[in-house]
Design a protein around this motif. Structure first.
Motif, PDB file in Angstrom:
ATOM      1  N   TRP A 178     -12.535  -4.370  -9.188  1.00 31.58           N
ATOM      2  CA  TRP A 178     -12.232  -3.011  -8.718  1.00 31.58           C
ATOM      3  C   TRP A 178     -11.056  -2.431  -9.490  1.00 31.58           C
ATOM      4  O   TRP A 178     -11.078  -1.260  -9.877  1.00 31.58           O
ATOM      5  CB  TRP A 178     -11.912  -3.013  -7.224  1.00 31.58           C
ATOM      6  CG  TRP A 178     -13.125  -2.950  -6.380  1.00 31.58           C
ATOM      7  CD1 TRP A 178     -13.859  -3.996  -5.928  1.00 31.58           C
ATOM      8  CD2 TRP A 178     -13.768  -1.766  -5.904  1.00 31.58           C
ATOM      9  NE1 TRP A 178     -14.916  -3.545  -5.191  1.00 31.58           N
ATOM     10  CE2 TRP A 178     -14.886  -2.184  -5.161  1.00 31.58           C
ATOM     11  CE3 TRP A 178     -13.510  -0.418  -6.038  1.00 31.58           C
ATOM     12  CZ2 TRP A 178     -15.739  -1.278  -4.551  1.00 31.58           C
ATOM     13  CZ3 TRP A 178     -14.365   0.471  -5.430  1.00 31.58           C
ATOM     14  CH2 TRP A 178     -15.466   0.040  -4.698  1.00 31.58           C
ATOM     15  N   GLY A 179     -10.036  -3.231  -9.714  1.00 31.37           N
ATOM     16  CA  GLY A 179      -8.872  -2.757 -10.458  1.00 31.37           C
ATOM     17  C   GLY A 179      -9.223  -2.363 -11.877  1.00 31.37           C
ATOM     18  O   GLY A 179      -8.801  -1.309 -12.368  1.00 31.37           O
TER      19      GLY A 179
ATOM     20  N   THR B  99     -12.151  -1.490 -12.951  1.00 28.37           N
ATOM     21  CA  THR B  99     -13.011  -0.308 -12.888  1.00 28.37           C
ATOM     22  C   THR B  99     -12.180   0.960 -12.722  1.00 28.37           C
ATOM     23  O   THR B  99     -12.418   1.963 -13.408  1.00 28.37           O
ATOM     24  CB  THR B  99     -14.011  -0.442 -11.730  1.00 28.37           C
ATOM     25  OG1 THR B  99     -14.823  -1.595 -11.968  1.00 28.37           O
ATOM     26  CG2 THR B  99     -14.885   0.783 -11.614  1.00 28.37           C
ATOM     27  N   VAL B 100     -11.199   0.932 -11.850  1.00 36.43           N
ATOM     28  CA  VAL B 100     -10.346   2.104 -11.628  1.00 36.43           C
ATOM     29  C   VAL B 100      -9.528   2.423 -12.872  1.00 36.43           C
ATOM     30  O   VAL B 100      -9.419   3.594 -13.279  1.00 36.43           O
ATOM     31  CB  VAL B 100      -9.443   1.894 -10.395  1.00 36.43           C
ATOM     32  CG1 VAL B 100      -8.369   2.960 -10.304  1.00 36.43           C
ATOM     33  CG2 VAL B 100     -10.274   1.857  -9.133  1.00 36.43           C
TER      34      VAL B 100
ATOM     35  N   LEU C  57     -11.838   3.908 -15.457  1.00 41.15           N
ATOM     36  CA  LEU C  57     -12.250   5.249 -15.050  1.00 41.15           C
ATOM     37  C   LEU C  57     -11.144   6.266 -15.319  1.00 41.15           C
ATOM     38  O   LEU C  57     -11.402   7.348 -15.860  1.00 41.15           O
ATOM     39  CB  LEU C  57     -12.631   5.257 -13.576  1.00 41.15           C
ATOM     40  CG  LEU C  57     -13.226   6.532 -13.022  1.00 41.15           C
ATOM     41  CD1 LEU C  57     -14.534   6.851 -13.731  1.00 41.15           C
ATOM     42  CD2 LEU C  57     -13.477   6.388 -11.537  1.00 41.15           C
ATOM     43  N   ILE C  58      -9.919   5.920 -14.992  1.00 43.20           N
ATOM     44  CA  ILE C  58      -8.790   6.825 -15.246  1.00 43.20           C
ATOM     45  C   ILE C  58      -8.571   6.992 -16.744  1.00 43.20           C
ATOM     46  O   ILE C  58      -8.317   8.108 -17.231  1.00 43.20           O
ATOM     47  CB  ILE C  58      -7.524   6.313 -14.536  1.00 43.20           C
ATOM     48  CG1 ILE C  58      -7.693   6.447 -13.024  1.00 43.20           C
ATOM     49  CG2 ILE C  58      -6.278   7.050 -15.004  1.00 43.20           C
ATOM     50  CD1 ILE C  58      -6.623   5.779 -12.210  1.00 43.20           C
TER      51      ILE C  58
END
Length: 88
Positions: free
Chosen positions: A63-64, A66-67, A70-71
């Motif tokens: 998740w980290g 991916t975030v 994405l940013i």
């Protein structure tokens, strides 16, 4: 079996879309790494989540990543070339 089918579909989609993006960039004459970083980050999101699915580390690390990707991809959209769209 379901895991194998979805993995093959995702890998095929990544390869086809990667080839398509490469050809479109080459045809448009777009060069440079900054203009490609948005696409690269989005492809890496798919790869990270595929590895997380395969190896079972779907959690904080995936998740980290991916975030962060994405940013990063969103940040580098400012370097994308503008499109000349004509309204009729």
């Amino acid at each position: 079996m379901n895991q194998a089918v979805w993995s093959v579909v995702l890998i095929a989609a990544l390869l086809i879309s990667g080839f398509y993006v490469y050809r479109k960039r080459k045809a448009a004459g777009i060069t440079g790494i900054k203009t490609a970083l948005t696409s690269i980050c989005f492809y890496l999101i798919a790869v990270v989540n595929l590895f997380a699915f395969w190896f079972g580390f779907i959690g904080l690390i995936s998740w980290g990543l991916t975030v962060v990707l994405l940013i990063t991809g969103a940040y580098f959209t400012k370097y994308l070339p503008s499109q000349n769209m004509e309204v009729e």
